[in-house]
Design an enzyme around this catalytic site. Structure first.
Site, mmCIF file in Angstrom:
data_model
loop_
_atom_site.group_PDB
_atom_site.id
_atom_site.type_symbol
_atom_site.label_atom_id
_atom_site.label_comp_id
_atom_site.label_asym_id
_atom_site.label_seq_id
_atom_site.Cartn_x
_atom_site.Cartn_y
_atom_site.Cartn_z
ATOM 1 N N SER A 150 -5.052 3.674 -16.894
ATOM 2 C CA SER A 150 -4.048 3.276 -15.913
ATOM 3 C C SER A 150 -3.710 4.392 -14.935
ATOM 4 O O SER A 150 -4.280 5.472 -14.970
ATOM 5 C CB SER A 150 -2.766 2.773 -16.587
ATOM 6 O OG SER A 150 -2.109 3.843 -17.236
ATOM 7 N N LYS B 87 0.839 -1.199 0.000
ATOM 8 C CA LYS B 87 0.000 0.000 0.000
ATOM 9 C C LYS B 87 0.868 1.241 0.000
ATOM 10 O O LYS B 87 1.862 1.324 0.721
ATOM 11 C CB LYS B 87 -0.892 -0.021 1.244
ATOM 12 C CG LYS B 87 -1.735 1.207 1.437
ATOM 13 C CD LYS B 87 -2.819 1.022 2.481
ATOM 14 C CE LYS B 87 -2.334 0.933 3.877
ATOM 15 N NZ LYS B 87 -3.425 1.075 4.867
ATOM 16 N N THR C 24 -7.452 -0.197 -11.434
ATOM 17 C CA THR C 24 -6.757 0.069 -12.686
ATOM 18 C C THR C 24 -5.436 -0.690 -12.628
ATOM 19 O O THR C 24 -5.277 -1.600 -11.804
ATOM 20 C CB THR C 24 -6.566 1.591 -12.926
ATOM 21 O OG1 THR C 24 -6.068 1.796 -14.247
ATOM 22 C CG2 THR C 24 -5.678 2.249 -11.902
ATOM 23 N N TYR C 25 -4.501 -0.342 -13.487
ATOM 24 C CA TYR C 25 -3.196 -1.005 -13.476
ATOM 25 C C TYR C 25 -2.098 0.048 -13.493
ATOM 26 O O TYR C 25 -2.306 1.183 -13.890
ATOM 27 C CB TYR C 25 -3.053 -1.975 -14.650
ATOM 28 C CG TYR C 25 -3.120 -1.303 -15.999
ATOM 29 C CD1 TYR C 25 -1.950 -0.882 -16.647
ATOM 30 C CD2 TYR C 25 -4.337 -1.069 -16.616
ATOM 31 C CE1 TYR C 25 -2.014 -0.256 -17.877
ATOM 32 C CE2 TYR C 25 -4.407 -0.443 -17.851
ATOM 33 C CZ TYR C 25 -3.249 -0.040 -18.472
ATOM 34 O OH TYR C 25 -3.305 0.590 -19.687
ATOM 35 N N GLY D 229 -6.993 8.265 -18.472
ATOM 36 C CA GLY D 229 -8.216 7.739 -19.062
ATOM 37 C C GLY D 229 -9.430 8.050 -18.208
ATOM 38 O O GLY D 229 -9.482 9.057 -17.503
#
Length: 114
Positions: A25, A9, A57-58, A73
């Protein structure tokens, strides 16, 4: 049985950019990625402390040492520059491993610095 547990985290980082016109992302300073044990392409959850939004998301690599936390995005609509977020990664483990696993928790300083 496999369970999903907290792996790492980034606690209370500040959004530095929101770029709606990008494929998607979250861009994260590579120093922060290393500190939290995150890799490019890894699925993460973002929790926005300012408005309560939670989304997945990534990760993509950001410039090392820049402090960059940029939502790209559609997710850019869920944050404002200056919002404070928590970035969370999870991992699947069997029950025995999960009982002894210690997650990596990073508390960046002002400017998203380590």
């Amino acid at each position: 049985m496999m369970i999903e547990v907290l792996k790492s985290k980034l606690h209370c980082v500040t959004i530095t950019e929101a770029n709606l016109h990008y494929m998607g992302s979250i861009t994260i300073d590579e120093d922060l990625m290393d500190a939290a044990g995150l890799i490019a392409g890894e699925k993460i959850q973002v929790v926005n402390n300012n408005n309560g939004e939670r989304f997945e998301t990534y990760v993509i690599k950001g410039e090392r040492g820049s402090g960059c936390i940029c939502l790209n995005g559609a997710a850019a609509r869920k944050v404002q520059v200056g919002d404070v977020v928590i970035i969370i990664a999870y991992a699947l483990m069997d029950m025995d491993e999960a009982k002894t696993f210690s997650p990596t928790i990073v508390f960046p300083k002002e400017g998203n610095r380590l």
